[in-house]
Scaffold this active site. Structure first.
Site, PDB file in Angstrom:
ATOM      1  N   GLU A 278       0.824  -1.197   0.000  1.00  0.00           N
ATOM      2  CA  GLU A 278       0.000   0.000   0.000  1.00  0.00           C
ATOM      3  C   GLU A 278       0.863   1.255   0.000  1.00  0.00           C
ATOM      4  O   GLU A 278       0.560   2.236  -0.679  1.00  0.00           O
ATOM      5  CB  GLU A 278      -0.922  -0.020   1.218  1.00  0.00           C
ATOM      6  CG  GLU A 278      -2.276   0.586   0.962  1.00  0.00           C
ATOM      7  CD  GLU A 278      -3.284   0.162   2.022  1.00  0.00           C
ATOM      8  OE1 GLU A 278      -4.099  -0.734   1.732  1.00  0.00           O
ATOM      9  OE2 GLU A 278      -3.243   0.701   3.134  1.00  0.00           O
ATOM     10  N   GLU A 281       2.024   1.814  -3.396  1.00  0.00           N
ATOM     11  CA  GLU A 281       0.935   2.399  -4.178  1.00  0.00           C
ATOM     12  C   GLU A 281       0.830   3.892  -3.886  1.00  0.00           C
ATOM     13  O   GLU A 281       0.652   4.708  -4.788  1.00  0.00           O
ATOM     14  CB  GLU A 281      -0.417   1.768  -3.769  1.00  0.00           C
ATOM     15  CG  GLU A 281      -0.827   0.533  -4.517  1.00  0.00           C
ATOM     16  CD  GLU A 281      -2.207   0.066  -4.077  1.00  0.00           C
ATOM     17  OE1 GLU A 281      -2.370  -0.203  -2.854  1.00  0.00           O
ATOM     18  OE2 GLU A 281      -3.118  -0.026  -4.902  1.00  0.00           O
ATOM     19  N   CYS A 299      -8.616  -2.774   3.419  1.00  0.00           N
ATOM     20  CA  CYS A 299      -8.401  -4.021   4.158  1.00  0.00           C
ATOM     21  C   CYS A 299      -9.632  -4.459   4.932  1.00  0.00           C
ATOM     22  O   CYS A 299      -9.657  -5.527   5.511  1.00  0.00           O
ATOM     23  CB  CYS A 299      -7.195  -3.900   5.085  1.00  0.00           C
ATOM     24  SG  CYS A 299      -7.253  -2.410   6.050  1.00  0.00           S
ATOM     25  N   SER A 319      -7.122   1.246  -2.775  1.00  0.00           N
ATOM     26  CA  SER A 319      -5.916   0.441  -2.835  1.00  0.00           C
ATOM     27  C   SER A 319      -6.348  -0.935  -3.328  1.00  0.00           C
ATOM     28  O   SER A 319      -7.329  -1.500  -2.862  1.00  0.00           O
ATOM     29  CB  SER A 319      -5.302   0.317  -1.443  1.00  0.00           C
ATOM     30  OG  SER A 319      -4.456  -0.801  -1.405  1.00  0.00           O
ATOM     31  N   LYS A 358     -15.366 -11.099   7.044  1.00  0.00           N
ATOM     32  CA  LYS A 358     -14.294 -11.917   6.461  1.00  0.00           C
ATOM     33  C   LYS A 358     -14.842 -13.252   5.965  1.00  0.00           C
ATOM     34  O   LYS A 358     -14.287 -13.866   5.073  1.00  0.00           O
ATOM     35  CB  LYS A 358     -13.189 -12.172   7.494  1.00  0.00           C
ATOM     36  CG  LYS A 358     -12.576 -10.903   8.071  1.00  0.00           C
ATOM     37  CD  LYS A 358     -11.474 -10.322   7.216  1.00  0.00           C
ATOM     38  CE  LYS A 358     -10.825  -9.136   7.912  1.00  0.00           C
ATOM     39  NZ  LYS A 358      -9.988  -8.337   7.015  1.00  0.00           N
ATOM     40  N   GLU A 361     -15.657 -12.281   2.649  1.00  0.00           N
ATOM     41  CA  GLU A 361     -14.503 -11.892   1.837  1.00  0.00           C
ATOM     42  C   GLU A 361     -13.789 -13.093   1.213  1.00  0.00           C
ATOM     43  O   GLU A 361     -13.356 -13.024   0.061  1.00  0.00           O
ATOM     44  CB  GLU A 361     -13.504 -11.101   2.696  1.00  0.00           C
ATOM     45  CG  GLU A 361     -12.331 -10.557   1.895  1.00  0.00           C
ATOM     46  CD  GLU A 361     -11.261  -9.925   2.775  1.00  0.00           C
ATOM     47  OE1 GLU A 361     -11.164 -10.287   3.963  1.00  0.00           O
ATOM     48  OE2 GLU A 361     -10.512  -9.072   2.261  1.00  0.00           O
ATOM     49  N   GLU A 367     -10.100 -13.370  -7.223  1.00  0.00           N
ATOM     50  CA  GLU A 367      -8.762 -13.111  -6.681  1.00  0.00           C
ATOM     51  C   GLU A 367      -8.535 -13.786  -5.329  1.00  0.00           C
ATOM     52  O   GLU A 367      -7.393 -13.918  -4.884  1.00  0.00           O
ATOM     53  CB  GLU A 367      -8.531 -11.608  -6.521  1.00  0.00           C
ATOM     54  CG  GLU A 367      -8.414 -10.855  -7.835  1.00  0.00           C
ATOM     55  CD  GLU A 367      -9.674 -10.075  -8.146  1.00  0.00           C
ATOM     56  OE1 GLU A 367     -10.724 -10.365  -7.545  1.00  0.00           O
ATOM     57  OE2 GLU A 367      -9.616  -9.172  -8.998  1.00  0.00           O
ATOM     58  N   CYS A 509     -11.247  -2.784  14.053  1.00  0.00           N
ATOM     59  CA  CYS A 509     -11.512  -4.201  14.293  1.00  0.00           C
ATOM     60  C   CYS A 509     -11.624  -4.559  15.775  1.00  0.00           C
ATOM     61  O   CYS A 509     -12.246  -5.556  16.119  1.00  0.00           O
ATOM     62  CB  CYS A 509     -10.423  -5.053  13.657  1.00  0.00           C
ATOM     63  SG  CYS A 509     -10.296  -4.787  11.890  1.00  0.00           S
TER      64      CYS A 509
END
Ligand SMILES: Cc1cc2nc3c(=O)[nH]c(=O)nc-3n(C[C@H](O)[C@H](O)[C@H](O)COP(=O)(O)O)c2cc1C
Ligand code: SF4
Ligand code: SF4
Ligand code: SF4
Ligand code: SF4
Ligand code: SF4
Ligand code: SF4
Ligand code: SF4
Ligand code: SF4
Ligand code: FES
Ligand code: FES
Ligand code: FES
Lengths: 581, 580, 161
Positions: A278, A281, A299, A319, A358, A361, A367, A509
């Site tokens: 990141e 980037e 994230c 990102s 998650k 996810e 991907e 989180c």
């Protein structure tokens, strides 16, 4: 200040303080059910009623401000009788399924029934006939257990601004459901799980996938790998009566190993990799002007989902870097598997997350199968892990500390603060500073982006540049930040920020939707402190200086943002409809 | 040239309400006679005359014709309208001993004509307030009048206004509560349909007193005519410069707008009403803060009932003293009731506060239509209570009704006779509250539902003595722990019937009998062999086929299978089915 | 063909929303107009409205399902409302209701399979003096006797074509 008397005890509190809070000040606990410290009072349950001298009526302590010279009685036989009746009425519309309920022994309704010694069903039970909604695979709605307290609605609509859940119909037919009785999967739900974390009962619950994990652990052909997210280590202790916010990293490693995992990794390693990618980037966009500014973190999968549904015009700002646990997952099944001469088909990766999103996810796009397999096989929440440790008969509180497994278990201080709001930004800035200026930042603690203010802004001098940053947590707060970006874009002006961090859950989180129950700001701060302490305790506090991260790049990934890195560590986004139906 | 107005109302119709048809017929005939520029035909909401068939009132002469048949219309047009001669065979003379303040103009002015209202000194009250009184003085005037809110609770109007006046807010609002959800009450409808300007004027006065610049009339969607008339009245008021900017040459500005309800009784509750006007679910919220501090869109707001506003304009026009001279010590002025149920003359009555119930029921209402014995009267709507016959000498006022365990409410007054079962009535009211509960708070949402189940059990003949304790216990929880007055008041009909008609409950539970025969599940149907003509009508009509037999032996009902639907009783032409 | 029809629904929704856009607390008034136009609030329209007003669909459904007046299903050609207000109840409205149910073979809140009749029990139509009262579309029938129900409905059944 107002002065009044509660049960004969004089209290002085600031104007506007509720009777409930004032009573707490003088050690009087008034029972509550619908009120949650995070949320505005709705007055839905009627359990917290008290008497005010001179009035026939009873008022709700949770939403009535104390006034000068009031004389309050919080407990007398009549009040207790009314409370008991109300609780029994609620129970008459609620199944007696404690034994098979995910909230057993950890349920606000059950506790109330227990405290009041409800010993019989005074009123016959009439249960609504509504099927559970398991469509998302992340959270399960069981409207039969819903007591219509309205918390989830306030959470989903006001705190998260998603408006997936609604309160439909009225009277006895009142029920929670997405608009028009479609399934949650067809609704705008972003799987953040905040509703489940705030529900006082088992009516909204994380999809329990512990059975899958046990099965894999039993399977001799499977090589079981586990990783733990930053925020899990400072919350899991709560399930075992340890002090709030205590860092249990070492105990967790031990427990996981004893449960039968062959490799115990740490998501923090992935966080360090995320930062390296990141920060590159960022440098590309900020210094070399290649790509859109601001750069926005990606994230948090609930945030990604939210952006895809509500802010698709921001895709170019995101990102493309995957979230830390996905990185550990894909590296486990590629780099690690190769090193171990392991067939990745037999590797089984479990991620333990503070998070319900998650669970979504791990299958959200192609991907997430970059290794050729599903990179993460199952993602469980802190709450689920807590139960598994108990099932495994592990006396967690007294466990000795162990180390994680090499290499994907080694992390920097920067990696660990990913679990708290502002942490990603802070970690990224440490690294980016170095990349841009080639020098070291003196004070690496960015106080501006710490703390629980909904939106935090700052301008960080980086060499001859100033990097303008914004941090938002709790999806409600996104709008304030992104509308500025949109406006500047529309007017063709300089972007108001260069770098934006967003975490879907308030507090980041540490306050995740899969964390142990009872989260309040106080607890968020304590868990966050646990992570900042972990950071400070590390001598290695820069992600890019993590020698093991460097090694993985050298041995396997090549250059950050290089071909291999792009292939394994990055993802693309696309606009998604808010409603599929 | 003055226009003649014909007000039409079907006060008693056997089937369809013919008001519209006769109105159209009238209009047609008027046009045929070429009188359309001089005569206006209007459908009236209420003329204060009941059960007299089709009624027409001719203004300004004031002639009233009753019992008009279609064929009479021609006569009226040609004789009265064209030649200004009465049609004597149709003339109706009814005594009217009521005092009309709220309904002072109803049936007298053409509600769609602002000039009519103005001609009756309309908008003089607001003029007086604007020209002669400061807001404080005007509030003082209301205080002297002793006016209390007519929407139910009887909160002093002046006090509400003065709180809102003193509250801080960059904007303030005034709302007229025209939700009128109480089933069996339609006073507000009649005022809105019959004299909308009096309400608008009341709102203007309120706005002036508290400093509001915007107001809403929240009206039930079920009242299309009221909505139309109010809208017309608003348009006319704007047209005449009575609304909008710089009203009557002063700096006072006010905008008023109609907003519709959508079928939720709870939206009559003020915080729910505010939510509804804001375009949300109409769920009440905890108070404080009160609307006078934090109301519509978070701003100080005054909410009053239709009737309250109609009184306000009267008070400002005629002076507080005139108003205060009517009524009792603590309840001033008049109250409009919708007298219905088993009463001979059902309709609206406006009586001075303090009038004994008996006068309303027997003198004005003409007693029970059937000639049966009166059992009780219910006031206060679904959260009110029943008042048994022995208390009929009680004067009607806020304080007296409360003493009896009922309350004034918005003005529903329902008379019950021997044929009514009080347990059934209590169940009916509770059922209403259960249907209309917003569902936000547990005591009301679940408590009401559970109480209803208990009452159903009792009227189904499965009651147990301990059920009465269960009812009392839930009632206590609802009264004390419900968030709003709907849940707090919902148990009242049960508690008050249990108090005054305990014997009826005992009969249902212990004897398994319903005196009035309303609770059919407690009935027993039997075929009287001697009267039975063997026609088999009952046999084919019984939905569960539990009547068996043949022409020889006669027919018998299998009591085990019978679901007490009463079909056999109804169909038998020979009274051969006995019900007991 | 299909697309032009869709266009027009969209335009209608736009027009209604446009009229009210600048007024505070407009949702219920807008829904009244929508229902006036379409007879109910189809999901398609609710979705359009949500976008047009920038109001979450959740809010729209919360409101629609809260208020009895708003419907999510297509109404019948003739909507029968049997008043179950106090005055009507006391004068035998439940028998009228039963009679209608029997005759049409539907329950409250249901529509006949041919879409002709929908039946609802409602609260006080404000003509208690005429109790018991039923309303078919906008037409009021007062002092209805059980025996008349068949006759009243027959007139509508005739209009089937
Ligand atoms: C459930 C419920 C329904 C109500 N319905 C009405 C109503 O239909 N009309 C009305 O004017 N007031 C109604 N009220 C009373 C209002 O809340 C409020 O007190 C009143 O409008 C105030 O006006 P007033 O002071 O002029 O009486 C209702 C209250 C409750 C709790
Ligand atoms: S939600 Fe609570 S009370 Fe209900 S079944 Fe589960 S544990 Fe028991
Ligand atoms: S608490 Fe009671 S019901 Fe539950 S397991 Fe124990 S004995 Fe059984
Ligand atoms: S998971 Fe989050 S978005 Fe989904 S319903 Fe719950 S609070 Fe709303
Ligand atoms: S699902 Fe849970 S939080 Fe939501 S209303 Fe029901 S009980 Fe409350
Ligand atoms: S903030 Fe963390 S816990 Fe919450 S949804 Fe995002 S990743 Fe999951
Ligand atoms: S008492 Fe009933 S109507 Fe009032 S808030 Fe509670 S549930 Fe809603
Ligand atoms: S009451 Fe009804 S069920 Fe009983 S016998 Fe008569 S028709 Fe049959
Ligand atoms: S309807 Fe009456 S007369 Fe005919 S068979 Fe039945 S009971 Fe006998
Ligand atoms: S805790 Fe106060 S009403 Fe529920
Ligand atoms: S724990 Fe993985 S990003 Fe928060
Ligand atoms: S009760 Fe039926 S019209 Fe009023």
């Amino acid at each position: 200040m107002v002065k009044a008397r509660i049960n004969g005890i004089t209290v002085k509190v600031p104007e506007g303080t509720t009777i409930l809070d004032a009573a707490h000040k003088v050690q009087i606990k008034i029972p509550t059910l619908c009120k949650h410290p995070d949320l505005r009072a709705t007055g839905a349950c009627g359990v917290c009623i008290v008497k005010i001298k001179g009035s026939q009526k009873m008022v709700r302590a949770c939403c009535t401000p104390l006034e000068e010279n009031m004389e309050i009685t919080t407990h007398d036989p009549e009040i207790v009788a009314v409370r008991r009746s109300v609780i029994e009425l609620i129970l008459s519309r609620h199944p007696n399924e404690c034994l098979t309920c995910g909230r057993n022994q950890n349920c606000e309704l059950q506790k109330l029934a227990s405290d009041f010694g409800v010993r019989r069903e005074s009123f016959p039970q009439y249960l609504p006939d509504i099927k559970p909604d398991t469509s998302t695979g992340t959270i399960v709605l069981e409207p039969r257990k819903c007591i219509s307290c309205g918390r989830c609605i306030t959470v989903c609509q006001e705190m998260q601004n998603v408006w997936a859940l609604s309160m439909l119909e009225r009277g006895i037919d009142t029920r929670i459901s997405p608009a028009g009785d479609i399934s949650l999967a067809d609704s705008p739900c972003v799987n953040c799980g905040q509703c489940s974390a705030h529900c006082p009962t088992g009516a909204i619950f994380e999809n329990d996938e512990t059975a899958k994990v046990w099965q894999a652990l039993q399977d001799e052909n499977k090589y079981c790998i586990v990783e733990i997210a930053p925020a899990v280590r400072v919350a899991i202790g709560e399930a075992f009566g340890l002090p709030l916010g205590q860092n249990c990293t070492g105990k967790l490693y031990t427990a996981l190993r004893r449960m039968g995992f062959e490799a115990v990794f740490d998501t923090n390693f992935g966080a360090d990799v995320t930062i390296v990618e990141e920060a590159h980037e960022f440098v590309e966009r900020f210094v070399h002007k290649k790509g859109a500014l601001p750069l926005i973190t990606s994230c948090c999968p609930a945030w990604v989902d939210f952006m895809e549904k509500f802010y698709p015009d921001m895709i170019e700002h995101f990102s493309s870097c995957k979230s830390p646990h996905q990185i550990v997952g894909v590296l486990s099944k590629t780099y690690y598997a190769r090193k171990k001469r392991l067939d990745p088909a037999n590797a089984y990766v479990v991620s333990v997350m503070p998070c319900t999103a998650k669970k979504y996810e791990i299958k959200r796009s192609g991907e997430m199968f970059a290794s050729g397999h599903q990179d993460i096989d199952v993602s469980i929440t802190t709450r689920e892990l807590g139960r598994m440790i108990k099932q495994a008969g592990i006396d967690f509180a007294s466990l000795p500390d162990e180390e994680s497994d090499h290499i994907l278990g080694e992390y920097s201080g920067a990696g660990t603060i990913f679990g708290v709001t502002g942490g990603v930004m802070e970690a990224a800035l440490r690294t980016a500073y170095d990349y841009i200026t080639g020098g070291k930042l003196k004070n690496i603690d960015f106080e501006n982006v710490r703390g629980l203010a909904g939106v935090k802004e700052g301008a960080v001098p980086v060499g001859s540049h100033t990097v303008k940053v914004a941090v938002a947590h709790g999806l409600r707060n996104v709008e304030a930040v992104l509308s500025k970006v949109r406006l500047a874009k529309a007017r063709g002006e300089e972007p108001p920020y260069h770098f934006i961090e967003v975490m879907a859950c308030p507090g980041g989180c540490v306050g995740g939707g899969g964390q142990p129950y009872g989260v309040t700001d106080e607890l968020r701060v304590k868990r966050g402190k646990g992570l900042y302490k972990d950071d400070e305790a590390h001598t290695m506090r820069y992600s890019h200086e993590n020698p093991w991260v460097k090694k993985v790049y050298q041995d396997f990934l090549g250059e950050p943002l290089g071909t291999k890195a792009k292939e394994l560590l990055h993802a693309a986004y696309k606009a998604r409809p808010e409603y599929k139906k | 040239m003055t226009t003649t107005v014909v007000l039409i109302r079907d006060t008693d119709s056997g089937g369809a309400d013919r008001t519209r048809d006769v109105h159209d017929l009238f209009t047609q005939k008027v046009r045929d006679a070429g009188l359309q520029n001089e005569v206006q035909v209007v459908r009236a909401a209420d003329l204060g005359i009941y059960n007299k068939g089709m009624v027409a009132k001719i203004l300004p002469q004031g002639i009233v014709y009753a019992g008009i048949a279609d064929a009479d219309v021609d006569d009226i047009v040609t004789t009265t309208l064209a030649q200004k001669m009465p049609v004597s065979r149709l003339v109706y003379c009814g005594a009217n001993e009521q005092v009309r303040i709220v309904m002072r103009n109803c049936g007298i002015v053409n509600p769609e004509c602002i000039e009519d209202y103005i001609a009756r000194k309309g908008y003089q009250g607001i003029k007086r307030a604007l020209y002669d009184l400061t807001p404080e003085k005007a509030i003082e005037e209301l205080k002297t009048s002793g006016l209390r809110g007519r929407g139910g609770a009887g909160y002093p109007t002046w006090l509400k206004w003065s709180l809102a006046r003193n509250a801080f807010g960059d904007r303030k609002f005034v709302i007229c509560n025209g939700d009128e959800g109480d089933p069996g009450a339609y006073m507000d409808r009649s005022v809105l349909e019959g004299d909308p300007h009096s309400v608008i004027e009341g709102m203007m006065i309120a706005a002036y007193c508290i400093g509001a610049t915007k107001g809403f009339l929240y009206i039930r969607a079920e009242y299309p005519l009221a909505i139309k008339r109010v809208q017309k009245a608003l348009d006319d008021a704007y047209g005449t410069g009575l609304l909008g900017k710089d009203i009557l040459g002063t700096s006072f500005c006010l905008d008023l707008e109609v907003r519709l309800g959508a079928g939720a009784f709870v939206c009559g509750e003020e915080t729910a009403l505010i939510a509804s006007v804001e375009g949300k679910r109409g769920t009440p919220r905890p108070r404080p803060p009160y609307p006078s501090d934090v109301g519509l869109f978070g701003k100080p707001t005054v909410i009053n009932n239709v009737e309250t506003f109609a009184n306000v304009s009267y008070i400002l026009l005629n002076g507080a003293k005139t108003f205060a001279s009517i009524g009792t010590d603590k309840s001033k002025g008049t109250k409009v009731f919708a007298l219905t149920g088993k009463i001979r003359n059902s309709g609206l009555v406006e009586i001075p506060m303090g009038t004994p119930l008996r006068v309303i029921i027997e003198d004005i209402g003409g007693g029970v239509a059937s000639g049966k014995k009166i059992l009780a009267v219910q006031t206060g709507g679904p959260s009110g209570g029943v008042i048994p016959e022995q208390h009929f000498d009680t004067p009607v006022s806020y304080e007296h009704l409360l003493e009896l365990g009922s309350f004034m409410g918005s003005g529903g007054m329902i008379v019950m006779d021997e044929d009514d079962c009080l347990v059934d009535i209590a169940k009916f009211y509770l059922g209403f509250c259960v249907d209309e509960s917003c569902g936000k708070c547990a005591p009301c949402r679940i408590g009401g539902f559970q109480m209803l189940k208990v009452l159903e059990k009792i009227t189904d003949g499965k009651g147990m003595p301990e059920d009465l304790d269960t009812l009392k216990r839930i009632a206590q929880a609802m009264r004390k722990a419900s968030l709003c007055a709907l849940g707090q008041g919902a148990p009242n009909p049960i508690i008050s019937t249990m108090k005054y008609f305990a014997e009826e409950y005992r009969q249902h539970i212990v004897d398994r009998k319903c005196r009035a025969g309303k609770c059919t599940r407690l009935m027993r149907f039997e075929i009287l062999d001697t009267s039975c003509k063997r026609c088999k009508l009952c046999v084919v009509n019984c939905p569960v086929h539990c009547i068996a037999g043949d022409r020889e032996k006669g027919y018998r009902i299998d009591q085990e299978k019978c679901i007490k639907c009463g079909r056999c009783f109804e169909v038998c032409k020979f009274e051969a089915v006995a019900r007991s | 063909m299909e697309s032009t029809k869709e266009m027009s629904v969209k335009d209608q929704v736009k027009a209604i929303a446009g009229q009210w856009r600048d007024r505070e607390g407009n949702l219920i008034m807008i829904l009244h107009q929508i229902q006036g136009k379409f007879g109910y609030v189809p999901r398609e329209v609710a979705l359009l409205l949500s976008r047009e007003l920038d109001v979450p669909l959740a809010t729209i459904y919360e409101v629609i399902t809260f208020y009895n007046y708003f419907k999510l299903e297509k109404p019948g050609k003739y909507n029968i409302a049997v008043c179950m207000g106090t005055a009507c109840y006391l004068k035998g409205a439940s028998q009228i209701l039963d009679a209608v149910k029997d005759l049409l073979n539907i329950d409250e809140g249901e529509t006949t399979p041919d879409g002709m009749f929908r039946l609802d029990a409602v609260r006080c139509l404000g003509c208690c003096g005429l109790a018991p009262v039923i309303m078919i579309n906008d037409r009021i029938y007062g002092k209805v006797k059980k025996e008349q129900v068949m006759e009243i409905l027959a007139a509508y059944k005739k209009n089937k074509e």
